[in-house]
Design a protein around this motif. Structure first.
Motif, mmCIF file in Angstrom:
data_model
loop_
_atom_site.group_PDB
_atom_site.id
_atom_site.type_symbol
_atom_site.label_atom_id
_atom_site.label_comp_id
_atom_site.label_asym_id
_atom_site.label_seq_id
_atom_site.Cartn_x
_atom_site.Cartn_y
_atom_site.Cartn_z
ATOM 1 N N SER A 131 -6.213 48.640 14.624
ATOM 2 C CA SER A 131 -7.251 47.818 15.245
ATOM 3 C C SER A 131 -6.696 47.111 16.481
ATOM 4 N N ASP A 132 -7.512 47.019 17.522
ATOM 5 C CA ASP A 132 -7.114 46.313 18.742
ATOM 6 C C ASP A 132 -7.510 44.849 18.715
ATOM 7 N N LYS A 133 -8.296 44.430 17.721
ATOM 8 C CA LYS A 133 -8.852 43.081 17.743
ATOM 9 C C LYS A 133 -8.566 42.242 16.501
ATOM 10 N N LEU A 134 -8.100 42.847 15.411
ATOM 11 C CA LEU A 134 -8.056 42.123 14.149
ATOM 12 C C LEU A 134 -6.671 41.627 13.746
ATOM 13 N N TYR A 135 -6.657 40.379 13.246
ATOM 14 C CA TYR A 135 -5.527 39.817 12.511
ATOM 15 C C TYR A 135 -5.960 39.700 11.059
ATOM 16 N N VAL A 136 -5.015 39.766 10.142
ATOM 17 C CA VAL A 136 -5.263 39.383 8.762
ATOM 18 C C VAL A 136 -4.310 38.223 8.497
ATOM 19 N N GLU A 137 -4.854 37.139 7.941
ATOM 20 C CA GLU A 137 -4.082 35.919 7.758
ATOM 21 C C GLU A 137 -4.115 35.455 6.311
ATOM 22 N N GLN A 138 -3.059 34.786 5.923
ATOM 23 C CA GLN A 138 -3.015 34.048 4.670
ATOM 24 C C GLN A 138 -3.133 32.579 5.072
ATOM 25 N N ILE A 139 -4.180 31.908 4.592
ATOM 26 C CA ILE A 139 -4.454 30.540 5.008
ATOM 27 C C ILE A 139 -4.531 29.626 3.795
ATOM 28 N N ASP A 140 -3.774 28.536 3.861
ATOM 29 C CA ASP A 140 -3.789 27.519 2.814
ATOM 30 C C ASP A 140 -4.894 26.525 3.131
ATOM 31 N N VAL A 141 -5.910 26.489 2.286
ATOM 32 C CA VAL A 141 -7.014 25.543 2.462
ATOM 33 C C VAL A 141 -7.072 24.555 1.305
ATOM 34 N N GLY A 142 -5.933 24.394 0.622
ATOM 35 C CA GLY A 142 -5.852 23.408 -0.446
ATOM 36 C C GLY A 142 -6.277 23.916 -1.811
ATOM 37 N N GLU A 143 -6.443 25.210 -1.962
ATOM 38 C CA GLU A 143 -6.807 25.786 -3.255
ATOM 39 C C GLU A 143 -5.547 26.269 -3.969
ATOM 40 N N GLU A 144 -5.714 26.788 -5.171
ATOM 41 C CA GLU A 144 -4.583 27.266 -5.966
ATOM 42 C C GLU A 144 -3.786 28.340 -5.242
ATOM 43 N N LYS A 145 -4.487 29.295 -4.616
ATOM 44 C CA LYS A 145 -3.841 30.388 -3.878
ATOM 45 C C LYS A 145 -4.366 30.401 -2.445
ATOM 46 N N PRO A 146 -3.546 30.879 -1.499
ATOM 47 C CA PRO A 146 -4.035 31.011 -0.119
ATOM 48 C C PRO A 146 -5.181 32.014 -0.030
ATOM 49 N N GLY A 157 -11.152 38.399 14.365
ATOM 50 C CA GLY A 157 -11.091 39.198 15.583
ATOM 51 C C GLY A 157 -10.527 38.415 16.757
ATOM 52 N N LEU A 158 -9.417 37.725 16.545
ATOM 53 C CA LEU A 158 -8.871 36.835 17.562
ATOM 54 C C LEU A 158 -7.739 37.423 18.396
ATOM 55 N N VAL A 159 -7.353 38.670 18.164
ATOM 56 C CA VAL A 159 -6.232 39.272 18.895
ATOM 57 C C VAL A 159 -6.403 39.151 20.413
ATOM 58 N N PRO A 160 -7.589 39.412 20.984
ATOM 59 C CA PRO A 160 -7.712 39.321 22.449
ATOM 60 C C PRO A 160 -7.607 37.888 22.985
ATOM 61 N N TYR A 161 -7.704 36.899 22.118
ATOM 62 C CA TYR A 161 -7.790 35.506 22.570
ATOM 63 C C TYR A 161 -6.577 34.649 22.232
ATOM 64 N N VAL A 162 -5.883 34.951 21.138
ATOM 65 C CA VAL A 162 -4.776 34.113 20.689
ATOM 66 C C VAL A 162 -3.554 34.992 20.422
ATOM 67 N N PRO A 163 -2.444 34.772 21.149
ATOM 68 C CA PRO A 163 -1.232 35.541 20.866
ATOM 69 C C PRO A 163 -0.718 35.228 19.461
ATOM 70 N N LEU A 164 -0.126 36.202 18.813
ATOM 71 C CA LEU A 164 0.353 36.034 17.440
ATOM 72 C C LEU A 164 1.321 34.866 17.316
ATOM 73 N N GLU A 165 2.209 34.678 18.299
ATOM 74 C CA GLU A 165 3.186 33.584 18.224
ATOM 75 C C GLU A 165 2.510 32.219 18.132
ATOM 76 N N LYS A 166 1.422 32.035 18.831
ATOM 77 C CA LYS A 166 0.709 30.755 18.802
ATOM 78 C C LYS A 166 -0.193 30.645 17.579
ATOM 79 N N PHE A 167 -0.693 31.753 17.128
ATOM 80 C CA PHE A 167 -1.621 31.744 16.001
ATOM 81 C C PHE A 167 -0.959 31.241 14.727
ATOM 82 N N VAL A 168 0.257 31.681 14.456
ATOM 83 C CA VAL A 168 0.928 31.332 13.207
ATOM 84 C C VAL A 168 1.249 29.847 13.136
#
Length: 71
Positions: free
Chosen positions: A22-37, A43-54
């Motif tokens: 994919s040219d546009k997709l990231y898959v992320e693990q996000i902690d939102v305060g639940e038991e598991k991420p 679709g943020l690849v064109p807008y946010v570099p991976l280094e800044k996203f993490v």
């Protein structure tokens, strides 16, 4: 859909990677305060570099779980 129908949370990105094939997709693990991420696909690849996203703490719009792409 109205804004009242959304479950809006702020989370911390624990891990993010590009989706192979994919040219546009990231898959992320996000902690939102639940038991598991949560696993989120965005679709943020064109807008946010991976280094800044993490290291950022984005606002996350969580809807009901859906099957998408290769997940």
């Amino acid at each position: 859909m109205t804004p009242a129908a959304l479950d809006i949370r702020v989370g911390k990105v624990l891990e993010a990677k590009r989706v192979e094939g994919s040219d546009k997709l990231y898959v992320e693990q996000i902690d939102v305060g639940e038991e598991k991420p949560r696993t989120i696909c965005s679709g943020l690849v064109p807008y946010v570099p991976l280094e800044k996203f993490v290291v950022s703490v984005p606002s996350v719009f969580l809807l009901s779980p859906k099957k998408s792409y290769a997940f």
